[in-house]
Write a protein that holds these residues in place. Structure first.
Motif, PDB file in Angstrom:
ATOM      1  N   ASP A  58       0.816  -1.215   0.000  1.00  8.46           N
ATOM      2  CA  ASP A  58       0.000   0.000   0.000  1.00  8.46           C
ATOM      3  C   ASP A  58       0.849   1.266   0.000  1.00  8.46           C
ATOM      4  OD1 ASP A  58       0.882  -0.566   2.567  1.00  8.46           O
ATOM      5  OD2 ASP A  58      -0.868   0.301   3.556  1.00  8.46           O
ATOM      6  N   VAL A  59       2.176   1.117  -0.071  1.00  7.91           N
ATOM      7  CA  VAL A  59       3.086   2.246  -0.272  1.00  7.91           C
ATOM      8  C   VAL A  59       3.730   2.068  -1.641  1.00  7.91           C
ATOM      9  CG1 VAL A  59       5.137   3.456   0.541  1.00  7.91           C
ATOM     10  CG2 VAL A  59       3.512   2.499   2.195  1.00  7.91           C
ATOM     11  N   GLN A  60       3.563   3.051  -2.505  1.00 14.02           N
ATOM     12  CA  GLN A  60       4.083   2.954  -3.865  1.00 14.02           C
ATOM     13  C   GLN A  60       5.496   3.528  -3.962  1.00 14.02           C
ATOM     14  OE1 GLN A  60       0.779   3.762  -6.933  1.00 14.02           O
ATOM     15  NE2 GLN A  60       0.105   4.869  -5.114  1.00 14.02           N
ATOM     16  N   VAL A  61       6.132   3.233  -5.082  1.00 12.00           N
ATOM     17  CA  VAL A  61       7.517   3.641  -5.294  1.00 12.00           C
ATOM     18  C   VAL A  61       7.591   4.544  -6.523  1.00 12.00           C
ATOM     19  CG1 VAL A  61       9.842   2.825  -5.860  1.00 12.00           C
ATOM     20  CG2 VAL A  61       8.466   1.598  -4.172  1.00 12.00           C
ATOM     21  N   SER A  62       8.455   5.541  -6.442  1.00 14.73           N
ATOM     22  CA  SER A  62       8.657   6.473  -7.542  1.00 14.73           C
ATOM     23  C   SER A  62      10.136   6.582  -7.881  1.00 14.73           C
ATOM     24  CB  SER A  62       8.136   7.867  -7.149  1.00 14.73           C
ATOM     25  OG  SER A  62       8.476   8.841  -8.123  1.00 14.73           O
ATOM     26  N   ALA A  63      10.418   6.771  -9.163  1.00 14.29           N
ATOM     27  CA  ALA A  63      11.766   7.171  -9.573  1.00 14.29           C
ATOM     28  C   ALA A  63      11.923   8.668  -9.324  1.00 14.29           C
ATOM     29  CB  ALA A  63      11.999   6.854 -11.038  1.00 14.29           C
ATOM     30  N   GLN A  64      13.150   9.129  -9.251  1.00 11.60           N
ATOM     31  CA  GLN A  64      13.416  10.544  -9.017  1.00 11.60           C
ATOM     32  C   GLN A  64      13.608  11.333 -10.307  1.00 11.60           C
ATOM     33  OE1 GLN A  64      16.685  10.994  -6.267  1.00 11.60           O
ATOM     34  NE2 GLN A  64      15.824   9.550  -4.794  1.00 11.60           N
ATOM     35  N   ASN A  65      13.668  10.621 -11.432  1.00 11.33           N
ATOM     36  CA  ASN A  65      13.893  11.281 -12.716  1.00 11.33           C
ATOM     37  C   ASN A  65      13.784  10.230 -13.806  1.00 11.33           C
ATOM     38  OD1 ASN A  65      14.597  13.448 -14.473  1.00 11.33           O
ATOM     39  ND2 ASN A  65      16.723  12.764 -14.502  1.00 11.33           N
ATOM     40  N   CYS A  66      13.627  10.655 -15.038  1.00 18.68           N
ATOM     41  CA  CYS A  66      13.729   9.740 -16.173  1.00 18.68           C
ATOM     42  C   CYS A  66      14.068  10.548 -17.416  1.00 18.68           C
ATOM     43  CB  CYS A  66      12.445   8.929 -16.380  1.00 18.68           C
ATOM     44  SG  CYS A  66      11.045   9.876 -17.037  1.00 18.68           S
ATOM     45  N   HIS A  67      14.411   9.835 -18.473  1.00 23.36           N
ATOM     46  CA  HIS A  67      14.719  10.466 -19.757  1.00 23.36           C
ATOM     47  C   HIS A  67      13.440  10.586 -20.579  1.00 23.36           C
ATOM     48  CE1 HIS A  67      16.852  11.215 -23.576  1.00 23.36           C
ATOM     49  NE2 HIS A  67      17.891  11.518 -22.831  1.00 23.36           N
ATOM     50  N   ALA A  68      13.481  11.420 -21.602  1.00 25.18           N
ATOM     51  CA  ALA A  68      12.315  11.571 -22.476  1.00 25.18           C
ATOM     52  C   ALA A  68      12.270  10.513 -23.574  1.00 25.18           C
ATOM     53  CB  ALA A  68      12.311  12.963 -23.107  1.00 25.18           C
ATOM     54  N   LYS A  69      13.384   9.820 -23.805  1.00 25.32           N
ATOM     55  CA  LYS A  69      13.443   8.814 -24.866  1.00 25.32           C
ATOM     56  C   LYS A  69      13.202   7.417 -24.302  1.00 25.32           C
ATOM     57  CE  LYS A  69      14.722  11.684 -28.199  1.00 25.32           C
ATOM     58  NZ  LYS A  69      13.874  11.969 -29.361  1.00 25.32           N
ATOM     59  N   ALA A  70      12.699   6.526 -25.153  1.00 25.77           N
ATOM     60  CA  ALA A  70      12.383   5.162 -24.724  1.00 25.77           C
ATOM     61  C   ALA A  70      13.629   4.295 -24.576  1.00 25.77           C
ATOM     62  CB  ALA A  70      11.427   4.520 -25.728  1.00 25.77           C
ATOM     63  N   SER A  71      14.655   4.581 -25.356  1.00 24.92           N
ATOM     64  CA  SER A  71      15.899   3.805 -25.306  1.00 24.92           C
ATOM     65  C   SER A  71      16.945   4.563 -26.108  1.00 24.92           C
ATOM     66  CB  SER A  71      15.703   2.402 -25.902  1.00 24.92           C
ATOM     67  OG  SER A  71      15.337   2.497 -27.270  1.00 24.92           O
ATOM     68  N   PRO A  80      11.329   5.977 -19.350  1.00 24.33           N
ATOM     69  CA  PRO A  80      10.007   5.698 -18.765  1.00 24.33           C
ATOM     70  C   PRO A  80       9.573   4.253 -18.984  1.00 24.33           C
ATOM     71  CG  PRO A  80       9.968   7.761 -19.988  1.00 24.33           C
ATOM     72  CD  PRO A  80      11.279   7.115 -20.282  1.00 24.33           C
ATOM     73  N   GLN A  81       9.869   3.725 -20.165  1.00 23.74           N
ATOM     74  CA  GLN A  81       9.475   2.346 -20.467  1.00 23.74           C
ATOM     75  C   GLN A  81      10.179   1.353 -19.541  1.00 23.74           C
ATOM     76  OE1 GLN A  81      10.058   4.748 -22.605  1.00 23.74           O
ATOM     77  NE2 GLN A  81       8.273   4.807 -23.948  1.00 23.74           N
ATOM     78  N   GLN A  82      11.433   1.609 -19.219  1.00 23.91           N
ATOM     79  CA  GLN A  82      12.156   0.729 -18.302  1.00 23.91           C
ATOM     80  C   GLN A  82      11.534   0.772 -16.908  1.00 23.91           C
ATOM     81  OE1 GLN A  82      16.011   2.488 -18.993  1.00 23.91           O
ATOM     82  NE2 GLN A  82      16.711   0.744 -20.222  1.00 23.91           N
ATOM     83  N   LEU A  83      11.116   1.953 -16.479  1.00 21.91           N
ATOM     84  CA  LEU A  83      10.477   2.075 -15.162  1.00 21.91           C
ATOM     85  C   LEU A  83       9.157   1.315 -15.135  1.00 21.91           C
ATOM     86  CD1 LEU A  83      11.180   5.845 -14.414  1.00 21.91           C
ATOM     87  CD2 LEU A  83      12.261   3.862 -13.318  1.00 21.91           C
ATOM     88  N   VAL A  84       8.370   1.453 -16.190  1.00 17.87           N
ATOM     89  CA  VAL A  84       7.096   0.727 -16.260  1.00 17.87           C
ATOM     90  C   VAL A  84       7.340  -0.774 -16.246  1.00 17.87           C
ATOM     91  CG1 VAL A  84       5.103   0.237 -17.742  1.00 17.87           C
ATOM     92  CG2 VAL A  84       5.852   2.598 -17.402  1.00 17.87           C
ATOM     93  N   TYR A  90       5.442   5.631 -10.492  1.00 12.66           N
ATOM     94  CA  TYR A  90       5.562   7.093 -10.447  1.00 12.66           C
ATOM     95  C   TYR A  90       6.971   7.544 -10.823  1.00 12.66           C
ATOM     96  CZ  TYR A  90       1.196   8.618  -8.138  1.00 12.66           C
ATOM     97  OH  TYR A  90      -0.107   8.946  -7.848  1.00 12.66           O
ATOM     98  N   VAL A  91       7.077   8.796 -11.248  1.00 15.56           N
ATOM     99  CA  VAL A  91       8.371   9.450 -11.412  1.00 15.56           C
ATOM    100  C   VAL A  91       8.239  10.913 -10.997  1.00 15.56           C
ATOM    101  CG1 VAL A  91       7.965  10.022 -13.849  1.00 15.56           C
ATOM    102  CG2 VAL A  91      10.316   9.881 -12.987  1.00 15.56           C
ATOM    103  N   ILE A  92       9.242  11.437 -10.309  1.00 16.32           N
ATOM    104  CA  ILE A  92       9.329  12.860  -9.983  1.00 16.32           C
ATOM    105  C   ILE A  92      10.033  13.559 -11.143  1.00 16.32           C
ATOM    106  CG2 ILE A  92      10.314  14.595  -8.432  1.00 16.32           C
ATOM    107  CD1 ILE A  92      10.260  12.488  -6.207  1.00 16.32           C
ATOM    108  N   LEU A  93       9.442  14.642 -11.628  1.00 14.21           N
ATOM    109  CA  LEU A  93      10.063  15.403 -12.716  1.00 14.21           C
ATOM    110  C   LEU A  93      10.057  16.893 -12.388  1.00 14.21           C
ATOM    111  CD1 LEU A  93       8.496  13.557 -15.795  1.00 14.21           C
ATOM    112  CD2 LEU A  93      10.844  13.349 -14.926  1.00 14.21           C
ATOM    113  N   ARG A 114       5.442  14.311 -20.775  1.00 18.69           N
ATOM    114  CA  ARG A 114       4.628  13.689 -21.821  1.00 18.69           C
ATOM    115  C   ARG A 114       5.105  12.266 -22.096  1.00 18.69           C
ATOM    116  NH1 ARG A 114       0.584  14.927 -25.797  1.00 18.69           N
ATOM    117  NH2 ARG A 114       0.134  12.867 -26.646  1.00 18.69           N
ATOM    118  N   ALA A 115       6.420  12.077 -22.176  1.00 19.86           N
ATOM    119  CA  ALA A 115       6.962  10.745 -22.447  1.00 19.86           C
ATOM    120  C   ALA A 115       6.620   9.768 -21.325  1.00 19.86           C
ATOM    121  CB  ALA A 115       8.480  10.822 -22.637  1.00 19.86           C
ATOM    122  N   ALA A 116       6.721  10.247 -20.084  1.00 23.90           N
ATOM    123  CA  ALA A 116       6.430   9.383 -18.941  1.00 23.90           C
ATOM    124  C   ALA A 116       4.973   8.955 -18.929  1.00 23.90           C
ATOM    125  CB  ALA A 116       6.778  10.114 -17.647  1.00 23.90           C
ATOM    126  N   ILE A 117       4.070   9.896 -19.160  1.00 21.61           N
ATOM    127  CA  ILE A 117       2.638   9.574 -19.141  1.00 21.61           C
ATOM    128  C   ILE A 117       2.279   8.683 -20.328  1.00 21.61           C
ATOM    129  CG2 ILE A 117       0.317  10.556 -19.319  1.00 21.61           C
ATOM    130  CD1 ILE A 117       1.370  12.910 -17.644  1.00 21.61           C
TER     131      ILE A 117
END
Length: 251
Positions: A58-71, A80-84, A90-93, A114-117
Motif C-alpha cells: 500500500d506504499v508505492q515507489v517512484s523514480a526521481q527522474n527519467c529520460h524523455a526517450k524510450a531507449s 520511462p518504459q524501463q520504469l514501467v 511514479y516518477v518525480i520530474l 509527456r513521455a512518462a505519461i
C-alpha cells in the motif's frame, strides 16, 4: 470533489547503505499508516527494484527522474518504459535540484512529462520559485510559466496522471518553510491557472501538494488548507516522523 491526500517521500541521494535502506523500509512496513492517504516514496534508482520487492504494497515507489526517450545511447539515464517494465508507477520530474544543479529547462521537463505519461507512468511534477523571484513578486509568474509548457505538451485527459508539487526553492533543505497562508495562496492561484488554461473540472480534480522543509511539527496547519492536497517531503522522509506526516489528516 474530494481529492485523496497524497504524501511523497523524496529520499534524494540517500540512504548511503543497503542496511540504512532496509531500516527505512522497516519503519514504513511496521507503521500504522492512514489508509485514506496515497503514500509514495522515491529512493535512488539503484534501490528502486529491491525496495519494490520488500516494501508493503500500500506504499508505492517512484523514480526521481527519467529520460524523455524510450531507449538509446544515453549513458546514465533511465527511460520511462524501463520504469514501467520494472513495476515502478511514479516518477518525480522538474525538481528544483534538477532544474538548478543539472540545468533542466521547463521544456525538457514538459517533454519528459509527456513521455512518462505516454509510457504509463504517473508524474509528480515540481514547480517553484527562488527567493529572489519571490521577493520580486514573481512567484505566480514563475510557477505559471513552468506549468504552461506542460499544459501545452499534454492532452487534457492526461492530467489525471499528474500530481503538481509546489516547492518554493528557498524552502528546500533550508529549514525555512512557507507559512500555511503562503502555501494556500500559491496553491489556490495554481488551481485557478489550471482552471483557465485547461478546465475547471481538471483544476478541481488535480492534486497540488506542498514541498519545502516539511516536518511533523509544521505539517498539520498547512495540510488543513483547502487547496493543499498533501506533501512532497525531503529530509523528514528519512526519519520516523515521516509516518506522522503521512498521518497528518488522522484525527
Amino acid at each position: 470533489m474530494a481529492r485523496k491526500f497524497f504524501v511523497g517521500g523524496n529520499f534524494k541521494m540517500n540512504p548511503a547503505t543497503r542496511e540504512q535502506k532496509r531500516a527505512l523500509v522497516k519503519i514504513l512496513n511496521d507503521a500504522n499508516l492512514d489508509p485514506n492517504v496515497e503514500v509514495v516514496v522515491a529512493p535512488p534508482s539503484l534501490y528502486l527494484i529491491s525496495i519494490l520487492e520488500i516494501l508493503r504494497k500500500d506504499v508505492q515507489v517512484s523514480a526521481q527522474n527519467c529520460h524523455a526517450k524510450a531507449s538509446g545511447a544515453y549513458t546514465g539515464e533511465i527511460s520511462p518504459q524501463q520504469l514501467v517494465d520494472a513495476g515502478v508507477p511514479y516518477v518525480i520530474l522538474g525538481h528544483s535540484e534538477r532544474r538548478s544543479l543539472f540545468h533542466e529547462t521547463s521544456e525538457e521537463v514538459a517533454a519528459k512529462t509527456r513521455a512518462a505519461i505516454d509510457a504509463g507512468l504517473k508524474v509528480i511534477l515540481c514547480v517553484g520559485e527562488t527567493l529572489e523571484e519571490r521577493e520580486a513578486g514573481k512567484t505566480q509568474a514563475v510557477v505559471q510559466a513552468q506549468l504552461a509548457v506542460v499544459v501545452a505538451a499534454l492532452e487534457p485527459a492526461q492530467w489525471e496522471n499528474v500530481v503538481i508539487a509546489y516547492e518554493p526553492v528557498w524552502a528546500i533543505g533550508t529549514g525555512k518553510v512557507a507559512t500555511c497562508e503562503q502555501a494556500q495562496e500559491v496553491h489556490a492561484a495554481t488551481r485557478a491557472y489550471i482552471s483557465s488554461a485547461i478546465s475547471p473540472a481538471i483544476a478541481d480534480a488535480v492534486r497540488i501538494i506542498y514541498g519545502g522543509s516539511v516536518n511533523a511539527k509544521n505539517c498539520k496547519e498547512t495540510g488543513n488548507q483547502p487547496d493543499v492536497d498533501g506533501f512532497l517531503v525531503g529530509g523528514a522522509s528519512l526519519k520516523p516522523e515521516f509516518v506522522d506526516i503521512v498521518n497528518t489528516k488522522r484525527a
